[in-house]
Design a protein around this motif. Structure first.
Motif, PDB file in Angstrom:
ATOM      1  N   GLU A 233       0.606  -1.387  -0.026  1.00 43.95           N
ATOM      2  CA  GLU A 233      -0.097  -0.092  -0.422  1.00 43.95           C
ATOM      3  C   GLU A 233       0.209   1.316   0.350  1.00 43.95           C
ATOM      4  OE1 GLU A 233      -3.593   2.144   0.013  1.00 43.95           O
ATOM      5  OE2 GLU A 233      -3.455   0.228  -0.198  1.00 43.95           O
ATOM      6  N   ALA A 234       1.979   1.229   0.585  1.00 41.26           N
ATOM      7  CA  ALA A 234       2.876   1.988   1.376  1.00 41.26           C
ATOM      8  C   ALA A 234       3.534   2.543  -0.401  1.00 41.26           C
ATOM      9  CB  ALA A 234       4.104   2.164   2.014  1.00 41.26           C
ATOM     10  N   GLY A 235       3.948   1.384  -1.468  1.00 37.49           N
ATOM     11  CA  GLY A 235       4.122   1.593  -2.473  1.00 37.49           C
ATOM     12  C   GLY A 235       3.280   2.033  -3.581  1.00 37.49           C
ATOM     13  N   THR A 236       2.065   2.444  -3.675  1.00 40.12           N
ATOM     14  CA  THR A 236       1.562   2.424  -4.495  1.00 40.12           C
ATOM     15  C   THR A 236       0.986   4.232  -4.200  1.00 40.12           C
ATOM     16  OG1 THR A 236      -0.550   2.506  -3.133  1.00 40.12           O
ATOM     17  CG2 THR A 236       0.354   0.321  -4.429  1.00 40.12           C
ATOM     18  N   ARG A 237       1.263   4.446  -3.037  1.00 40.02           N
ATOM     19  CA  ARG A 237       1.485   6.079  -2.566  1.00 40.02           C
ATOM     20  C   ARG A 237       2.592   6.879  -3.830  1.00 40.02           C
ATOM     21  NH1 ARG A 237      -3.624   7.247  -1.990  1.00 40.02           N
ATOM     22  NH2 ARG A 237      -2.385   9.557  -1.825  1.00 40.02           N
ATOM     23  N   ALA A 238       3.226   6.306  -4.573  1.00 41.03           N
ATOM     24  CA  ALA A 238       4.297   6.553  -5.261  1.00 41.03           C
ATOM     25  C   ALA A 238       4.048   7.158  -6.352  1.00 41.03           C
ATOM     26  CB  ALA A 238       5.270   5.585  -5.758  1.00 41.03           C
ATOM     27  N   SER A 239       4.993   8.677  -6.727  1.00 39.76           N
ATOM     28  CA  SER A 239       3.981   9.417  -7.016  1.00 39.76           C
ATOM     29  C   SER A 239       3.788   9.090  -9.278  1.00 39.76           C
ATOM     30  CB  SER A 239       5.201  10.726  -7.808  1.00 39.76           C
ATOM     31  OG  SER A 239       5.640  11.299  -7.086  1.00 39.76           O
ATOM     32  N   THR A 240       3.430   9.118  -9.811  1.00 38.53           N
ATOM     33  CA  THR A 240       2.410   8.040 -10.915  1.00 38.53           C
ATOM     34  C   THR A 240       2.268   8.933 -12.081  1.00 38.53           C
ATOM     35  OG1 THR A 240       1.327   6.979 -11.806  1.00 38.53           O
ATOM     36  CG2 THR A 240       0.586   7.796 -10.052  1.00 38.53           C
ATOM     37  N   THR A 241       2.998   9.246 -13.355  1.00 43.10           N
ATOM     38  CA  THR A 241       2.767  10.186 -14.352  1.00 43.10           C
ATOM     39  C   THR A 241       0.743   9.932 -14.517  1.00 43.10           C
ATOM     40  OG1 THR A 241       4.409   8.829 -14.875  1.00 43.10           O
ATOM     41  CG2 THR A 241       2.539  10.255 -16.752  1.00 43.10           C
ATOM     42  N   GLY A 242       0.489  11.354 -14.485  1.00 43.51           N
ATOM     43  CA  GLY A 242      -1.069  11.372 -14.789  1.00 43.51           C
ATOM     44  C   GLY A 242      -2.028  10.964 -13.701  1.00 43.51           C
ATOM     45  N   ASN A 243      -1.708  10.485 -13.126  1.00 48.23           N
ATOM     46  CA  ASN A 243      -2.276   9.491 -11.772  1.00 48.23           C
ATOM     47  C   ASN A 243      -2.715   8.532 -12.475  1.00 48.23           C
ATOM     48  OD1 ASN A 243      -3.397   8.647  -8.951  1.00 48.23           O
ATOM     49  ND2 ASN A 243      -4.930  10.272  -9.237  1.00 48.23           N
ATOM     50  N   MET A 244      -2.380   7.900 -13.960  1.00 46.92           N
ATOM     51  CA  MET A 244      -2.724   6.921 -14.069  1.00 46.92           C
ATOM     52  C   MET A 244      -2.298   5.487 -13.922  1.00 46.92           C
ATOM     53  SD  MET A 244      -1.790   7.741 -17.985  1.00 46.92           S
ATOM     54  CE  MET A 244      -0.292   8.167 -18.170  1.00 46.92           C
ATOM     55  N   GLN A 245      -1.096   5.732 -12.793  1.00 49.34           N
ATOM     56  CA  GLN A 245      -0.871   4.398 -12.111  1.00 49.34           C
ATOM     57  C   GLN A 245      -0.667   2.728 -12.772  1.00 49.34           C
ATOM     58  OE1 GLN A 245      -3.545   4.626  -8.819  1.00 49.34           O
ATOM     59  NE2 GLN A 245      -1.978   3.458  -7.811  1.00 49.34           N
TER      60      GLN A 245
END
Length: 250
Positions: free
Chosen positions: A31-43
């Motif tokens: 879950e902490a990993g998924t809080r990383a920055s991501t391009t355009g919030n596309m994940q």
């Protein structure tokens, strides 16, 4: 331990105890990993969690049989993934245009950002991690083992578990070698000699040179570890994977 101390004390762990990683803790780390920055919030990434021994045994040859793949309680494969996003677009009458190299780079960056978050989170909980740079070498094999669909490409693999060793930190170049103020300042020969002096003077570096019968450490990298012929071979293999997975259309 403060977060910055966790980062400064990073060590690569290749030996793990047999103690499993509890599911709630693993989920917290992911879950902490998924809080990383991501391009355009596309994940545009996915994480394949491998804990079953039979699956780890299948993955091991994809990483040149490095023992930590079989021995670590958790193996995480981080993938660039536009498959999920494309399906969402198609279901919403939105035409996806992500079958190109730029989109692959975007998704690869997302995957690496989340991977680093996961690693830092795991280390902050007292666990050890090891990045495996072999993932893109035999990406096609990993795709087959993990049954990755079109639009998904493995980018990096991380082993995770409780450390059964406390190795010394590996060396790093001095900060001045890596940081440029305002604009890029190219290196003189004298700069290179100074910046690599400590690395070349290390006893382990001298050992690498001697055991490989080379003149210096740079030749160990160019002639043994990362040869041009290997680089070209694996580059061509990866480009073919990108074509097969749908990222090289014009």
């Amino acid at each position: 331990m403060a977060l910055i101390d966790t980062l400064l004390n990073h060590r690569t762990i290749r030996k793990y105890t047999s103690e499993p990683v509890a599911e709630p803790l693993l989920n917290k780390i992911l879950e902490a990993g998924t809080r990383a920055s991501t391009t355009g919030n596309m994940q545009v990434y996915s994480i394949i969690v491998s804990k079953d021994q039979k699956m780890k045994d299948k993955l091991a040859p994809c990483h040149f049989n490095q023992p930590m793949i079989k021995e670590a309680p958790v193996v995480l494969t981080f993938c660039a993934d536009f498959n999920r996003f494309n399906k969402w677009c198609n279901l919403r009458n939105a035409e996806p245009g992500y079958d190109n190299f730029l989109s692959f780079v975007t998704a690869a960056i997302d995957a690496l950002l989340v991977a680093q978050n996961v690693c830092v989170a795991a280390e902050s909980e007292g666990m050890g991690i090891c990045y495996l740079g072999t993932t893109t070498y035999l990406a096609k094999n990993i795709i087959d083992v993990l049954e990755l669909p079109k639009g998904v490409v493995p980018i990096t693999t991380v082993t995770l578990g409780w450390p059964d060793e406390n190795p010394e930190q590996v060396d790093r170049l001095p900060l001045e070698s890596l940081i440029h103020s305002e604009t890029y300042h190219d290196y003189s020969d004298e700069d290179i000699d100074r910046m690599y002096a400590e690395k070349e003077a290390r006893e382990d570096s001298k050992g690498f040179v001697a055991e490989n019968n080379k003149e210096n450490l740079a030749q160990v990298f160019t002639d043994v570890r990362y040869k041009k012929t290997d680089n070209v071979t694996f580059s061509n293999m990866l480009l073919e994977v990108l074509r097969e997975q749908g990222f090289m259309n014009q």
